[in-house]
Design a protein around this motif. Structure first.
Motif, short mmCIF file in Angstrom:
data_model
loop_
_atom_site.label_atom_id
_atom_site.label_comp_id
_atom_site.label_asym_id
_atom_site.label_seq_id
_atom_site.Cartn_x
_atom_site.Cartn_y
_atom_site.Cartn_z
N MET A 130 84.84 -55.55 -40.16
CA MET A 130 84.93 -55.54 -41.78
C MET A 130 85.96 -56.02 -42.34
N ASN A 131 85.83 -56.96 -43.11
CA ASN A 131 87.09 -57.40 -43.69
C ASN A 131 86.63 -57.21 -45.12
N SER A 132 87.84 -57.71 -46.02
CA SER A 132 87.78 -57.34 -47.50
C SER A 132 86.94 -56.18 -47.91
N LEU A 133 87.37 -55.00 -47.40
CA LEU A 133 86.88 -53.78 -47.76
C LEU A 133 86.79 -53.24 -49.09
N LYS A 134 85.65 -52.51 -49.62
CA LYS A 134 85.80 -52.11 -50.82
C LYS A 134 85.59 -50.51 -51.09
N PRO A 135 85.67 -50.01 -52.10
CA PRO A 135 85.45 -48.73 -52.04
C PRO A 135 84.11 -48.35 -51.96
N GLU A 136 83.16 -49.29 -52.23
CA GLU A 136 81.66 -48.92 -51.84
C GLU A 136 81.24 -49.14 -50.55
N ASP A 137 82.15 -49.42 -49.66
CA ASP A 137 81.78 -49.60 -48.23
C ASP A 137 82.16 -48.36 -47.70
N THR A 138 82.63 -47.19 -48.41
CA THR A 138 82.87 -46.05 -47.84
C THR A 138 81.52 -45.30 -47.35
N ALA A 139 81.58 -44.71 -46.16
CA ALA A 139 80.24 -44.33 -45.76
C ALA A 139 80.31 -43.98 -44.18
N ALA A 140 79.59 -43.14 -43.71
CA ALA A 140 79.40 -43.09 -42.01
C ALA A 140 78.62 -44.13 -41.64
N TYR A 141 79.15 -44.77 -40.55
CA TYR A 141 78.57 -45.91 -39.86
C TYR A 141 78.18 -45.57 -38.69
N TYR A 142 76.64 -46.03 -38.33
CA TYR A 142 76.17 -45.53 -37.15
C TYR A 142 75.65 -46.77 -36.50
N CYS A 143 75.83 -46.85 -35.26
CA CYS A 143 75.22 -47.70 -34.26
C CYS A 143 73.72 -47.39 -34.01
N ASN A 144 73.07 -48.35 -33.88
CA ASN A 144 71.39 -48.29 -33.35
C ASN A 144 71.09 -49.31 -32.43
N VAL A 145 70.44 -48.87 -31.32
CA VAL A 145 69.88 -49.99 -30.53
C VAL A 145 68.26 -49.73 -30.34
N LEU A 146 67.37 -50.71 -30.56
CA LEU A 146 66.06 -50.75 -30.64
C LEU A 146 65.69 -51.44 -29.44
N MET A 147 64.88 -50.59 -28.56
CA MET A 147 64.46 -51.02 -27.30
C MET A 147 62.90 -51.41 -27.32
N VAL A 148 62.64 -52.64 -26.42
CA VAL A 148 61.25 -52.82 -26.41
C VAL A 148 60.55 -51.50 -25.83
N GLY A 149 59.48 -51.49 -26.66
CA GLY A 149 58.56 -50.60 -26.62
C GLY A 149 58.78 -49.48 -27.80
N GLY A 150 59.71 -49.58 -28.70
CA GLY A 150 59.81 -49.04 -29.87
C GLY A 150 60.67 -48.01 -29.94
N ILE A 151 61.46 -47.41 -28.67
CA ILE A 151 62.36 -46.41 -28.54
C ILE A 151 63.69 -47.11 -29.24
N ASP A 152 64.27 -46.04 -29.98
CA ASP A 152 65.80 -46.27 -30.20
C ASP A 152 66.59 -45.37 -30.16
N TYR A 153 67.83 -45.62 -30.11
CA TYR A 153 68.88 -44.64 -29.90
C TYR A 153 69.92 -44.81 -31.02
N TRP A 154 70.59 -43.71 -31.46
CA TRP A 154 71.66 -43.59 -32.30
C TRP A 154 72.76 -43.01 -31.88
N GLY A 155 73.97 -43.52 -32.39
CA GLY A 155 75.18 -42.86 -32.15
C GLY A 155 75.53 -41.75 -32.98
N GLN A 156 76.69 -41.03 -32.88
CA GLN A 156 76.81 -39.83 -33.62
C GLN A 156 77.36 -40.31 -35.26
N GLY A 157 77.88 -41.50 -35.46
CA GLY A 157 78.67 -42.08 -36.49
C GLY A 157 80.15 -42.20 -36.61
N THR A 158 80.70 -42.81 -37.35
CA THR A 158 82.12 -42.97 -37.62
C THR A 158 82.42 -43.03 -39.10
N GLN A 159 83.28 -42.28 -39.55
CA GLN A 159 83.52 -42.22 -40.93
C GLN A 159 84.37 -43.53 -41.44
#
Length: 118
Positions: free
Chosen positions: A84-113
């Motif tokens: 993430m470059n040239s960050l702006k105040p509006e980029d402030t958020a909790a960011y979450y990783c997600n993986v979508l698997m074949v079959g429709g199952i997905d997983y989430w991380g706990q987030g990073t601020q």
């Protein structure tokens, strides 16, 4: 079961950069991903898709981050990063990783601020 752990968040000034990482653990051999994604959620707002990368390597970005954010992955290490470059105040958020698997199952991380100060 697959576990995702994000890292790299923090406080940065406007115009600064951060690199988020997402590492998968657990039954890595079971991962048959259609795509890996980064979402974010700011206080009082809905979670939104920031960037994604498919199993074939195609990428997509929210209009608000195009040209500033870059998603990448290391297939062998089961990691996906968000530069993430040239960050702006509006980029402030909790960011979450997600993986979508074949079959429709997905997983989430706990987030990073990510907090961008003006």
């Amino acid at each position: 079961q697959v576990h995702l752990v994000e890292s790299g968040g923090g406080l940065v000034q406007t115009g600064g950069s951060l690199r988020l990482s997402c590492a998968a653990s657990g039954r890595l051999g079971s991962i048959n991903a259609l795509g890996w994604y980064w979402y974010r959620q700011a206080p009082g707002k809905q979670r939104e898709l920031v960037a994604g990368i498919t199993s074939g390597g195609s990428t997509n970005y929210a209009d608000s981050v195009k040209g500033r954010f870059t998603i990448s992955r290391d297939i062998a290490k089961y990691t996906v990063d968000l530069q993430m470059n040239s960050l702006k105040p509006e980029d402030t958020a909790a960011y979450y990783c997600n993986v979508l698997m074949v079959g429709g199952i997905d997983y989430w991380g706990q987030g990073t601020q990510v907090t961008v100060s003006s």
